[in-house]
Scaffold this active site. Structure first.
Site, PDB file in Angstrom:
ATOM      1  N   GLY A  46     -42.779  -0.196 -68.884  1.00  0.00           N
ATOM      2  CA  GLY A  46     -43.082  -0.677 -70.226  1.00  0.00           C
ATOM      3  C   GLY A  46     -44.438  -0.152 -70.665  1.00  0.00           C
ATOM      4  N   GLN A  51     -52.153   0.082 -75.352  1.00  0.00           N
ATOM      5  CA  GLN A  51     -52.493   0.778 -74.098  1.00  0.00           C
ATOM      6  C   GLN A  51     -52.746   2.271 -74.304  1.00  0.00           C
ATOM      7  OE1 GLN A  51     -49.035  -1.181 -71.853  1.00  0.00           O
ATOM      8  NE2 GLN A  51     -50.591  -0.989 -70.265  1.00  0.00           N
ATOM      9  N   CYS A  94     -49.735  -3.317 -63.930  1.00  0.00           N
ATOM     10  CA  CYS A  94     -49.990  -2.914 -65.312  1.00  0.00           C
ATOM     11  C   CYS A  94     -50.645  -1.547 -65.292  1.00  0.00           C
ATOM     12  CB  CYS A  94     -50.908  -3.933 -65.984  1.00  0.00           C
ATOM     13  SG  CYS A  94     -51.239  -3.538 -67.709  1.00  0.00           S
ATOM     14  N   LEU A  95     -50.184  -0.655 -66.162  1.00  0.00           N
ATOM     15  CA  LEU A  95     -50.743   0.700 -66.202  1.00  0.00           C
ATOM     16  C   LEU A  95     -52.214   0.681 -66.612  1.00  0.00           C
ATOM     17  CD1 LEU A  95     -47.701   2.570 -67.782  1.00  0.00           C
ATOM     18  CD2 LEU A  95     -48.438   2.597 -65.382  1.00  0.00           C
ATOM     19  N   HIS A 136     -44.534  -9.537 -70.706  1.00  0.00           N
ATOM     20  CA  HIS A 136     -45.764  -8.823 -70.310  1.00  0.00           C
ATOM     21  C   HIS A 136     -46.233  -7.948 -71.479  1.00  0.00           C
ATOM     22  CE1 HIS A 136     -48.059  -6.215 -67.238  1.00  0.00           C
ATOM     23  NE2 HIS A 136     -48.059  -5.465 -68.318  1.00  0.00           N
ATOM     24  N   GLU A 137     -45.298  -7.234 -72.124  1.00  0.00           N
ATOM     25  CA  GLU A 137     -45.654  -6.318 -73.222  1.00  0.00           C
ATOM     26  C   GLU A 137     -46.087  -7.079 -74.473  1.00  0.00           C
ATOM     27  OE1 GLU A 137     -46.133  -3.521 -72.258  1.00  0.00           O
ATOM     28  OE2 GLU A 137     -44.843  -3.445 -70.495  1.00  0.00           O
ATOM     29  N   HIS A 140     -49.570  -8.104 -74.303  1.00  0.00           N
ATOM     30  CA  HIS A 140     -50.515  -7.029 -74.653  1.00  0.00           C
ATOM     31  C   HIS A 140     -50.806  -7.025 -76.157  1.00  0.00           C
ATOM     32  CE1 HIS A 140     -51.351  -4.710 -71.046  1.00  0.00           C
ATOM     33  NE2 HIS A 140     -50.069  -4.526 -70.748  1.00  0.00           N
TER      34      HIS A 140
END
Ligand code: GNR
Ligand code: NI
Length: 174
Positions: A46, A51, A94-95, A136-137, A140
């Site tokens: 994702g 991000q 997480c990236l 999660h997204e 963000h």
């Protein structure tokens, strides 16, 4: 197609609230394509627009296991309309927090509406890893990171390590 740079914590942009998108046009589709490529390359399941430094309510997801059969999902202005009382726990990463993982408990099922790649309104029901990834997204988009759902002790430890690696990187670049 071009890959975008991923913003790494600590960075104040990751704590900002993203703004809704007004229309779906070719510029937005190009951005979605680039986000998807960036996510696949990372690799991740994702990616939220913030991000890659863009404060818009836009997400790309692909939780398909099979690398050959891609199953991308583009979520524009997503809104959760239902969260189950039943929860599930996944080890999240997480990236924007590379190398750090922690168990996070979230509602096991969620329903949402959003605008898709073609500008059409959609509703879906999600469970399992997809439900976790969607939540999660969407976090963000509201400036929330998965570490906000774990103990302060663990969170502070992860932030400290990320700060240290940023310092090390600055040394090498200078
Ligand atoms: O690649 C990712 N894996 C992942 C695993 C468990 C729960 C959430 C995620 S999302 C993450 C990519 C990312 O940082 N998205 O914002
Ligand atoms: Ni993330």
């Amino acid at each position: 197609m071009s890959k975008r740079n991923i913003v790494i914590e600590p960075d104040p942009i990751l704590r900002k609230k993203s703004e809704p998108l007004e229309e779906v046009n070719n510029d937005l589709r190009k951005l979605m394509d680039e986000m998807l490529e960036t996510m696949y390359e990372a690799p991740g399941i994702g990616l939220a627009a913030v991000q890659v430094g863009i404060l818009k309510r836009l997400i790309v997801i692909d939780v398909s296991k099979d690398k050959e059969k891609k199953d991308p999902l583009f979520l524009i202005n997503p809104e959760i309309t239902f969260k189950s009382n039943k929860t599930s726990t996944y080890e999240e990463g997480c990236l924007s927090l590379p190398g750090h993982f922690a168990e996070v408990e979230r509602p096991a099922e969620c329903h949402l509406n959003f605008v898709d790649y073609n500008g059409n309104k959609k509703d879906i029901k999600a469970n399992g890893l997809l439900a976790t990834c969607i939540q999660h997204e969407i976090d963000h988009l509201d400036g929330i990171l998965f570490i906000d759902h774990i103990s302060k002790l663990k969170r502070d430890m992860i932030i400290k390590k990320l700060k240290k690696s940023k310092k090390e990187l600055d040394k090498v670049i200078l």
